[in-house]
Design a protein around this motif. Structure first.
Motif, PDB file in Angstrom:
ATOM      1  N   HIS A  58      36.666  -1.160  75.215  1.00 55.22           N
ATOM      2  CA  HIS A  58      36.104  -0.708  76.490  1.00 55.22           C
ATOM      3  C   HIS A  58      35.900   0.798  76.391  1.00 55.22           C
ATOM      4  O   HIS A  58      36.853   1.550  76.190  1.00 55.22           O
ATOM      5  CB  HIS A  58      37.055  -1.030  77.648  1.00 55.22           C
ATOM      6  N   HIS A  59      34.653   1.240  76.500  1.00 61.98           N
ATOM      7  CA  HIS A  59      34.351   2.664  76.491  1.00 61.98           C
ATOM      8  C   HIS A  59      34.613   3.219  77.881  1.00 61.98           C
ATOM      9  O   HIS A  59      33.999   2.770  78.853  1.00 61.98           O
ATOM     10  CB  HIS A  59      32.887   2.902  76.100  1.00 61.98           C
ATOM     11  N   LEU A  60      35.535   4.149  77.967  1.00 59.69           N
ATOM     12  CA  LEU A  60      35.879   4.720  79.267  1.00 59.69           C
ATOM     13  C   LEU A  60      34.693   5.468  79.869  1.00 59.69           C
ATOM     14  O   LEU A  60      34.545   5.531  81.086  1.00 59.69           O
ATOM     15  CB  LEU A  60      37.089   5.641  79.135  1.00 59.69           C
ATOM     16  N   ILE A  61      33.864   6.050  79.012  1.00 56.73           N
ATOM     17  CA  ILE A  61      32.601   6.639  79.443  1.00 56.73           C
ATOM     18  C   ILE A  61      31.526   5.701  78.878  1.00 56.73           C
ATOM     19  O   ILE A  61      31.298   5.675  77.676  1.00 56.73           O
ATOM     20  CB  ILE A  61      32.417   8.067  78.909  1.00 56.73           C
ATOM     21  N   PRO A  62      30.925   4.868  79.708  1.00 57.98           N
ATOM     22  CA  PRO A  62      30.005   3.848  79.214  1.00 57.98           C
ATOM     23  C   PRO A  62      28.916   4.420  78.302  1.00 57.98           C
ATOM     24  O   PRO A  62      28.356   5.487  78.566  1.00 57.98           O
ATOM     25  CB  PRO A  62      29.406   3.257  80.489  1.00 57.98           C
ATOM     26  N   ARG A  63      28.631   3.706  77.232  1.00 60.26           N
ATOM     27  CA  ARG A  63      27.677   4.173  76.230  1.00 60.26           C
ATOM     28  C   ARG A  63      26.281   4.389  76.813  1.00 60.26           C
ATOM     29  O   ARG A  63      25.551   5.261  76.359  1.00 60.26           O
ATOM     30  CB  ARG A  63      27.624   3.183  75.075  1.00 60.26           C
ATOM     31  N   ALA A  64      25.927   3.631  77.807  1.00 53.99           N
ATOM     32  CA  ALA A  64      24.606   3.787  78.424  1.00 53.99           C
ATOM     33  C   ALA A  64      24.435   5.159  79.072  1.00 53.99           C
ATOM     34  O   ALA A  64      23.310   5.614  79.294  1.00 53.99           O
ATOM     35  CB  ALA A  64      24.376   2.699  79.458  1.00 53.99           C
ATOM     36  N   LEU A 114      32.600   3.939  86.726  1.00 54.64           N
ATOM     37  CA  LEU A 114      33.572   4.002  85.631  1.00 54.64           C
ATOM     38  C   LEU A 114      33.611   5.396  85.018  1.00 54.64           C
ATOM     39  O   LEU A 114      34.685   5.946  84.786  1.00 54.64           O
ATOM     40  CB  LEU A 114      33.247   2.956  84.567  1.00 54.64           C
ATOM     41  N   ALA A 115      32.452   5.978  84.761  1.00 53.38           N
ATOM     42  CA  ALA A 115      32.399   7.302  84.136  1.00 53.38           C
ATOM     43  C   ALA A 115      32.898   8.396  85.080  1.00 53.38           C
ATOM     44  O   ALA A 115      33.561   9.335  84.644  1.00 53.38           O
ATOM     45  CB  ALA A 115      30.978   7.618  83.684  1.00 53.38           C
ATOM     46  N   ASP A 116      32.588   8.269  86.365  1.00 50.80           N
ATOM     47  CA  ASP A 116      32.958   9.321  87.321  1.00 50.80           C
ATOM     48  C   ASP A 116      34.414   9.246  87.782  1.00 50.80           C
ATOM     49  O   ASP A 116      35.071  10.265  87.928  1.00 50.80           O
ATOM     50  CB  ASP A 116      32.052   9.261  88.560  1.00 50.80           C
TER      51      ASP A 116
END
Length: 89
Positions: free
Chosen positions: A4-10, A50-52
């Motif tokens: 799970h990427h804590l900062i989404p790859r998109a 998720l990123a924020d």
């Protein structure tokens, strides 16, 4: 287990996140999660949320919905797979 990427790859190339997080942070901020937990997180929150708000393990576990699900799942026998529910949209 899934990554799970804590900062989404998109969002990695978006200016807002390039300013906020270094390249190394964007690439290495990863948690290993079971499939059920990973699906649950993405069912609850958008990539931007998720990123924020949830870019750390501590922030994810501070969420009552996530913590409640993890506690519920931890009481199930090994190999238990929760049935997926369709998102409420």
């Amino acid at each position: 287990m899934t990554k799970h990427h804590l900062i989404p790859r998109a969002l990695h190339n978006k200016p807002r996140y390039r300013k906020r997080y270094s390249r190394e942070e964007r690439l290495t901020a990863i948690l290993w999660l079971c499939h059920a937990c990973h699906r649950h997180i993405h069912r609850l929150y958008s990539e931007r949320e998720l990123a924020d708000q949830f870019a750390s393990r501590e922030a994810l576990l501070a969420s009552e919905e996530i913590r409640h699900f993890v506690e519920w799942l931890s009481k199930k026998p090994a190999g238990f797979k929760p049935k997926s529910r369709r998102p409420k949209r």
